[in-house]
Design a protein around this motif. Sequence first.
Motif, mmCIF file in Angstrom:
data_model
loop_
_atom_site.group_PDB
_atom_site.id
_atom_site.type_symbol
_atom_site.label_atom_id
_atom_site.label_comp_id
_atom_site.label_asym_id
_atom_site.label_seq_id
_atom_site.Cartn_x
_atom_site.Cartn_y
_atom_site.Cartn_z
ATOM 1 N N HIS A 52 0.777 -1.244 0.000
ATOM 2 C CA HIS A 52 0.000 0.000 0.000
ATOM 3 C C HIS A 52 0.809 1.296 0.000
ATOM 4 N N TRP A 53 2.080 1.236 0.292
ATOM 5 C CA TRP A 53 2.860 2.472 0.394
ATOM 6 C C TRP A 53 3.708 2.703 -0.844
ATOM 7 N N SER A 54 3.963 3.973 -1.104
ATOM 8 C CA SER A 54 4.866 4.354 -2.188
ATOM 9 C C SER A 54 6.295 4.431 -1.645
ATOM 10 N N ALA A 55 7.247 4.520 -2.558
ATOM 11 C CA ALA A 55 8.649 4.677 -2.154
ATOM 12 C C ALA A 55 8.833 5.953 -1.342
ATOM 13 N N GLU A 56 8.103 6.996 -1.688
ATOM 14 C CA GLU A 56 8.214 8.265 -0.963
ATOM 15 C C GLU A 56 7.783 8.112 0.494
ATOM 16 N N GLN A 57 6.716 7.333 0.715
ATOM 17 C CA GLN A 57 6.270 7.111 2.089
ATOM 18 C C GLN A 57 7.311 6.305 2.868
#
Length: 77
Positions: A53-58
């Motif tokens: 569910h998370w992006s690399a940025e998160q």
Amino acid sequence: MCLNSDWFRMSDKRRFQREKYGLSISEAESCLELYNSTVYPIANEVADFIRHHWSAEQIEMLNLDAQKALFECLRRM
């Protein structure tokens, strides 16, 4: 400390709550810091959620110790 059967039984409910409301950086960090403890399933559950569910940025927003624990969890899955 150890996890009882209720914790495991509530896994689907926690996943639903996280999908509906999200997972904060601070909650993720506090769960991931448990990776090298007797309650490591908490970290594994959160790592699996982050993976889907998370992006690399998160992920980059996590502190370095949490990032290390996350990547270690994911390597072992």
